[in-house]
Scaffold this active site. Structure first.
Site, short mmCIF file in Angstrom:
data_model
loop_
_atom_site.label_atom_id
_atom_site.label_comp_id
_atom_site.label_asym_id
_atom_site.label_seq_id
_atom_site.Cartn_x
_atom_site.Cartn_y
_atom_site.Cartn_z
N SER A 180 13.04 3.18 2.94
CA SER A 180 13.56 3.93 4.08
C SER A 180 14.20 2.99 5.10
O SER A 180 13.95 1.78 5.09
CB SER A 180 12.42 4.71 4.75
OG SER A 180 11.47 3.81 5.30
N TYR A 197 10.90 9.10 1.03
CA TYR A 197 10.82 8.08 -0.03
C TYR A 197 11.45 8.52 -1.35
O TYR A 197 11.52 7.72 -2.28
CB TYR A 197 9.35 7.68 -0.25
CG TYR A 197 8.74 7.03 0.97
CD1 TYR A 197 9.11 5.75 1.36
CD2 TYR A 197 7.80 7.71 1.76
CE1 TYR A 197 8.58 5.16 2.49
CE2 TYR A 197 7.26 7.13 2.90
CZ TYR A 197 7.65 5.85 3.26
OH TYR A 197 7.13 5.26 4.38
N ARG A 225 13.04 5.17 12.21
CA ARG A 225 11.72 5.82 12.19
C ARG A 225 10.91 5.39 13.43
O ARG A 225 11.47 4.88 14.39
CB ARG A 225 11.03 5.50 10.86
CG ARG A 225 11.87 5.98 9.65
CD ARG A 225 11.18 5.68 8.35
NE ARG A 225 9.92 6.40 8.25
CZ ARG A 225 9.00 6.13 7.32
NH1 ARG A 225 9.20 5.18 6.42
NH2 ARG A 225 7.87 6.82 7.29
N GLU A 280 13.03 -9.18 1.83
CA GLU A 280 12.24 -8.04 2.29
C GLU A 280 12.99 -6.75 1.97
O GLU A 280 14.19 -6.65 2.27
CB GLU A 280 12.01 -8.18 3.80
CG GLU A 280 11.28 -7.01 4.43
CD GLU A 280 11.10 -7.19 5.94
OE1 GLU A 280 11.49 -8.23 6.49
OE2 GLU A 280 10.55 -6.26 6.57
N HIS A 295 12.78 -2.35 2.02
CA HIS A 295 12.13 -1.07 2.33
C HIS A 295 13.00 0.05 1.78
O HIS A 295 14.23 -0.02 1.88
CB HIS A 295 11.97 -0.88 3.84
CG HIS A 295 11.15 -1.96 4.46
ND1 HIS A 295 9.80 -2.05 4.29
CD2 HIS A 295 11.51 -3.03 5.21
CE1 HIS A 295 9.36 -3.11 4.92
NE2 HIS A 295 10.37 -3.73 5.48
N ASN A 329 8.19 -5.51 -0.77
CA ASN A 329 8.04 -4.33 0.08
C ASN A 329 6.55 -4.25 0.40
O ASN A 329 5.75 -3.78 -0.42
CB ASN A 329 8.50 -3.06 -0.62
CG ASN A 329 8.40 -1.84 0.29
OD1 ASN A 329 7.82 -1.91 1.38
ND2 ASN A 329 8.96 -0.72 -0.14
N ARG A 343 7.33 0.85 13.29
CA ARG A 343 7.94 0.31 12.06
C ARG A 343 9.09 -0.66 12.36
O ARG A 343 9.70 -1.19 11.45
CB ARG A 343 8.45 1.44 11.16
CG ARG A 343 7.36 2.34 10.64
CD ARG A 343 7.88 3.38 9.67
NE ARG A 343 7.00 4.54 9.65
CZ ARG A 343 5.89 4.64 8.90
NH1 ARG A 343 5.56 3.68 8.08
NH2 ARG A 343 5.13 5.72 8.96
N ARG A 401 4.56 11.17 -2.40
CA ARG A 401 4.41 11.11 -0.94
C ARG A 401 5.74 11.37 -0.24
O ARG A 401 6.78 10.87 -0.67
CB ARG A 401 3.85 9.74 -0.52
CG ARG A 401 4.88 8.62 -0.58
CD ARG A 401 4.32 7.24 -0.30
NE ARG A 401 4.06 6.96 1.09
CZ ARG A 401 4.32 5.78 1.67
NH1 ARG A 401 4.85 4.78 0.98
NH2 ARG A 401 4.03 5.59 2.93
N ALA A 422 3.09 -0.69 4.78
CA ALA A 422 2.66 -0.73 6.18
C ALA A 422 2.16 -2.11 6.60
O ALA A 422 2.18 -2.43 7.80
CB ALA A 422 1.56 0.31 6.40
N PRO A 430 0.79 -1.22 0.00
CA PRO A 430 0.00 0.00 0.00
C PRO A 430 0.83 1.28 0.00
O PRO A 430 1.88 1.35 0.64
CB PRO A 430 -0.82 -0.10 1.29
CG PRO A 430 -0.10 -1.07 2.14
CD PRO A 430 0.56 -2.04 1.19
N ASN A 431 0.32 2.24 -0.74
CA ASN A 431 0.87 3.60 -0.84
C ASN A 431 2.15 3.68 -1.67
O ASN A 431 2.64 4.78 -1.92
CB ASN A 431 1.10 4.22 0.55
CG ASN A 431 -0.21 4.38 1.30
OD1 ASN A 431 -1.13 4.99 0.77
ND2 ASN A 431 -0.31 3.82 2.48
C1 DHK Z 1 7.05 1.80 2.99
C2 DHK Z 1 5.92 2.12 3.66
O1 DHK Z 1 4.81 2.48 3.02
C3 DHK Z 1 5.89 2.14 5.13
O2 DHK Z 1 4.62 1.80 5.65
C4 DHK Z 1 6.95 1.25 5.75
C5 DHK Z 1 8.25 1.27 3.66
C6 DHK Z 1 8.30 1.54 5.13
C7 DHK Z 1 9.51 1.68 2.91
O3 DHK Z 1 10.40 2.29 3.49
O4 DHK Z 1 9.64 1.34 1.73
O5 DHK Z 1 6.99 1.44 7.13
#
Ligand code: DHK
Length: 155
Positions: free
Chosen positions: A102, A23, A107, A98, A100, A74, A111, A18, A77, A10-11
């Site tokens: 960030s 990011y 953070r 896995e 990410h 990835n 997380r 964002r 959340a 998501p996102n």
């Molecule tokens: C991406 C997200 O959307 C967050 O919810 C994670 C992750 C971290 C990233 O760093 O790619 O906590």
């Protein structure tokens, strides 16, 4: 050759828009191209997807068993919340990395917990989009990444 499933949660469709200070400015489409280019150079192929829906990610992870050579995930959340994704990964029977963008450990405390990590060969975080390339490199390097040898072109 079976593809490596690169699954984004998501996102991540909002990349480039964002929280750029966290990011970065690269879009999901840029990230897809980056992964496809790196995979090609390594003799791998990728199937790159994104979903905001937990159940869709679960379905793709189930599909990966048999159809994919490995999963780079990835989960956004859902990393920190989803027992459904954890269970699906445990049943996937393919190498899992896995990723990410960030450094989640710099953070918020929420997380710092991952339901993905116990099912993963390894975790890459904090290197932005480059982390996805590092995951592909780890898979291309084969046996050191775990019990299951990673795929190579022509294999
Ligand atoms: C991406 C997200 O959307 C967050 O919810 C994670 C992750 C971290 C990233 O760093 O790619 O906590």
């Amino acid at each position: 050759m079976k593809p490596i499933y690169i699954l984004n949660g998501p996102n991540l469709n909002m990349l480039g828009l964002r929280e750029q200070e966290i990011y970065g400015t690269e879009t999901l489409e840029d990230l897809r191209k980056r992964c496809e280019t790196r995979a090609k150079a390594l003799g791998l192929c990728v199937d790159f997807r994104q979903s905001n829906i937990e159940g869709e990610l679960v379905t793709w992870i189930q599909e990966a068993r048999g159809k994919s050579a490995a999963i780079v995930l990835n989960a956004g959340a859902y990393t920190h919340t989803s027992i459904a994704i954890h269970d699906a990964l445990r049943a996937a029977d393919v190498p899992i990395i896995e990723v990410h963008l960030s450094n989640v450990f710099r953070r918020e405390a929420f997380r710092h917990t991952s339901y993905v990590s116990p099912a993963a060969l390894g975790v890459i975080c904090g290197f932005g989009p480059k982390g996805y390339e590092l995951a592909l490199e780890a898979l291309a390097s084969g046996p050191e990444t775990g019990k299951k040898e990673a795929p190579r072109q022509g294999a």
